[in-house]
Design an enzyme around this catalytic site. Structure first.
Site, PDB file in Angstrom:
ATOM      1  N   HIS A  32      23.405  40.350  63.492  1.00 34.23           N
ATOM      2  CA  HIS A  32      23.660  41.105  64.832  1.00 34.23           C
ATOM      3  C   HIS A  32      22.247  41.525  65.062  1.00 34.23           C
ATOM      4  CE1 HIS A  32      23.676  45.007  62.647  1.00 34.23           C
ATOM      5  NE2 HIS A  32      23.965  44.319  61.706  1.00 34.23           N
ATOM      6  N   SER A 272      27.809  48.266  67.263  1.00 35.37           N
ATOM      7  CA  SER A 272      28.527  47.945  65.911  1.00 35.37           C
ATOM      8  C   SER A 272      28.478  46.285  65.805  1.00 35.37           C
ATOM      9  CB  SER A 272      30.091  48.322  65.879  1.00 35.37           C
ATOM     10  OG  SER A 272      31.010  47.464  66.179  1.00 35.37           O
ATOM     11  N   LYS A 273      28.504  46.003  64.505  1.00 33.69           N
ATOM     12  CA  LYS A 273      28.601  44.421  64.303  1.00 33.69           C
ATOM     13  C   LYS A 273      29.547  43.665  65.212  1.00 33.69           C
ATOM     14  CE  LYS A 273      27.275  45.245  59.679  1.00 33.69           C
ATOM     15  NZ  LYS A 273      27.704  45.231  58.218  1.00 33.69           N
ATOM     16  N   ARG A 274      30.632  44.273  65.323  1.00 38.82           N
ATOM     17  CA  ARG A 274      31.689  43.728  66.177  1.00 38.82           C
ATOM     18  C   ARG A 274      31.565  43.636  67.731  1.00 38.82           C
ATOM     19  NH1 ARG A 274      33.527  45.430  61.584  1.00 38.82           N
ATOM     20  NH2 ARG A 274      33.090  47.593  62.372  1.00 38.82           N
ATOM     21  N   ASP A 275      30.464  44.451  68.155  1.00 37.21           N
ATOM     22  CA  ASP A 275      30.317  44.675  69.464  1.00 37.21           C
ATOM     23  C   ASP A 275      29.893  43.181  69.875  1.00 37.21           C
ATOM     24  OD1 ASP A 275      30.295  46.556  71.542  1.00 37.21           O
ATOM     25  OD2 ASP A 275      29.238  47.840  69.982  1.00 37.21           O
TER      26      ASP A 275
END
Ligand code: GLU
Ligand code: ZN
Length: 504
Positions: A32, A272-275
């Protein structure tokens, strides 16, 4: 790089020494942008001080770490151009650089810490820990580990073992405050009650991040640890462990620490990493240039000068000073990232730009067959595209009219452009275009201008139906150069097709 431009090296190294920094991600999935910023600042710091960039893979979590994500990580670093002096593929005096291959070293260090009393076996069960923590909370006391197993007698240990209990290895924190000077945040002091003894090896013998990360930093002689703010809370306990390692002769010195500010995303929340916005692959696929993306990421917590956003990697390296990193959270601004990237696209020489667009002129991005691609036409239109695109993937839609048999059929563009009396306008324009000099965009422009005048339309209004007839789109590259490059025959045929459609 002139030596005069090199800023003084922050502690713990003095004059004449070179720093060793590390980038040490876990290989979980596609990196990321926050992680890339960490890699970049370490790299810039190393290059600025003519130091060593160590790349280490923290792959001790077998459940999450895959070979594929390891390869992806290396590929990302290579694409970014953030080269390393020691690490995977490069080797170095402290190989191996993958923690999964260093387990014996950690076991050895854990045994030494135990033998010297810096660590101790803790037999507490999860239930016991939970009960005592809840009680401490209820009494308004610190709720971390309470030191229960710190000084167990040999008899007590034997009794626990006879009960069939297993033990983890716990590090014994000193009973005094820990003070250190963060390279970004200045002096930080943490009181002992806020840093309880902590686990370094699991009951099954697996060493934890808390052990392997500082042990590797020590063995690899890391001098400066630059990493995200999320790791700030682990620094006091790592410093305590470091001091033990120095006393045991395993570490030379405690490194300096600098914690880089958080990167905030939408709604002022931590990115966040998931963004989806956080994924490096997204920027690669959209056709960011590595130097454009890195230039933008360097602005997340740092700046080269007031009122200056665009600079090369060489300029970044020459100017980078960890003391200039700002502790305040940085906001990730996609629009600004695109703007910075666009400026880097403008700075390429045309040939480099023309080549860099390669992937977006082919499958899976381009809808036309490889045989329909015409390199000569592409080379001629490329300079016009270079001054207009924001990311390289913009190129596909901008030039598709040159390679598709028919322009794209976009209902909305058609409706928008074919207003008033498009038949009359296109008929007149066609007549003038037919008589124009097709080797001269100026002549083509005059043809459309004259046609517009005949119908009381300014150039902008007159060229819209012509553009949609020929390219299928309402916006695009300069129209008259586009017509010239597409050629007389195809362009006129497309105007005819549009007239037929309008008549139908
Ligand atoms: N592998 C750790 C992480 O990715 C590294 C932390 C550190 O830089 O100390 O969070
Ligand atoms: Zn215990």
């Amino acid at each position: 790089m002139a030596n005069a431009s090199v800023s003084p090296l922050p502690a713990p190294l003095g004059e004449g020494s070179t720093p060793r920094v590390r980038f040490c991600p876990s290989p979980t999935g596609n990196p990321h942008v926050g992680l890339v910023r960490t890699a970049l600042f370490n790299w810039a710091f190393a290059r600025h001080h003519q130091g060593t960039m160590v790349f280490r893979i923290e792959d001790t979590d077998a459940a999450r770490d895959s070979e594929e994500s390891y390869e992806q990580l290396l590929d990302s670093m290579r694409w970014l151009g953030l080269d390393w002096d020691e690490g995977p593929g490069t080797g170095g005096p402290h190989a191996p650089y993958r923690q999964s291959q260093r387990m014996d070293l950690y076991k050895d260090v854990a045994e030494k810490l135990l033998a010297a009393g810096y660590a101790y076996p803790c037999y507490c069960t999860t239930e016991e820990l939970d009960t005592r923590r809840d009680a401490a909370r209820a009494a308004g006391k610190p709720s971390g580990y309470d030191g229960h197993c710190r000084d167990l007698s040999a008899g007590r240990k034997a009794a626990y073992e006879a009960e069939g209990r297993t033990s983890i290895v716990r590090f014994r924190m000193p009973d005094e405050a820990i003070t250190f000077t963060d390279l970004v945040r200045g002096e930080i002091t943490v009181q002992p009650e806020n840093v309880p003894d902590y686990g370094i090896v699991r009951a099954n013998g697996a060493p934890l991040y808390t052990l392997v990360n500082p042990v590797d930093d020590a063995l690899m002689e890391i001098t400066h640890v630059l990493r995200g703010e999320d790791l700030l809370s682990s620094t006091p306990r790592q410093i305590a462990l470091y001091r033990a390692l120095v006393e045991l002769g395993i570490a030379k010195d405690t490194p300096a620490f600098g914690h880089l500010p958080y990167v905030m995303g939408e709604g002022n929340k931590k990115l966040s990493k998931r963004d989806p916005q956080a994924s490096l692959n997204l920027y690669r696929e959209r056709g960011f240039l590595p130097e454009g993306l890195l230039n933008y990421l360097s602005l997340l917590g740092w700046s080269i000068a007031e009122d200056r956003d665009i600079f090369s990697m060489d300029e970044l390296v020459a100017a980078f000073d960890i003391a200039d990193v700002n502790a305040n959270p940085a906001r990730f601004d996609l629009k600004k990232a695109e703007h910075v990237n666009a400026e880097h696209i403008r700075m390429l020489d045309v040939k480099t730009f023309t080549e860099a667009c390669g992937p977006w002129l082919k499958a899976p991005f381009a809808p036309w067959a490889p045989e329909a691609f015409d390199a000569e036409k592409w080379t001629r239109i490329a300079p016009y595209a270079q001054t207009r695109v924001t990311v390289l993937s913009d190129i596909t839609d901008n030039v598709d009219f040159l390679f598709l048999d028919e322009p794209v059929d976009d209902e909305a563009s058609w409706t928008k452009a074919m207003k008033g009396d498009p038949v009359a306008l296109l008929t007149t324009a066609r007549a003038h275009l037919e008589a124009a000099d097709w080797s001269d965009p100026e002549s083509l422009k005059n043809a459309v201008l004259t046609a517009g005048e005949a119908h009381g339309l300014k150039l902008g209004k007159a060229q819209a139906p012509v553009r949609v007839a020929v390219t299928g789109r309402t916006v695009g590259l300069p129209l008259f150069e586009s017509l010239e490059i597409l050629g007389r025959e195809k362009s006129l045929a497309r105007v005819d097709a549009a007239l037929a459609k309008l008549a139908g």
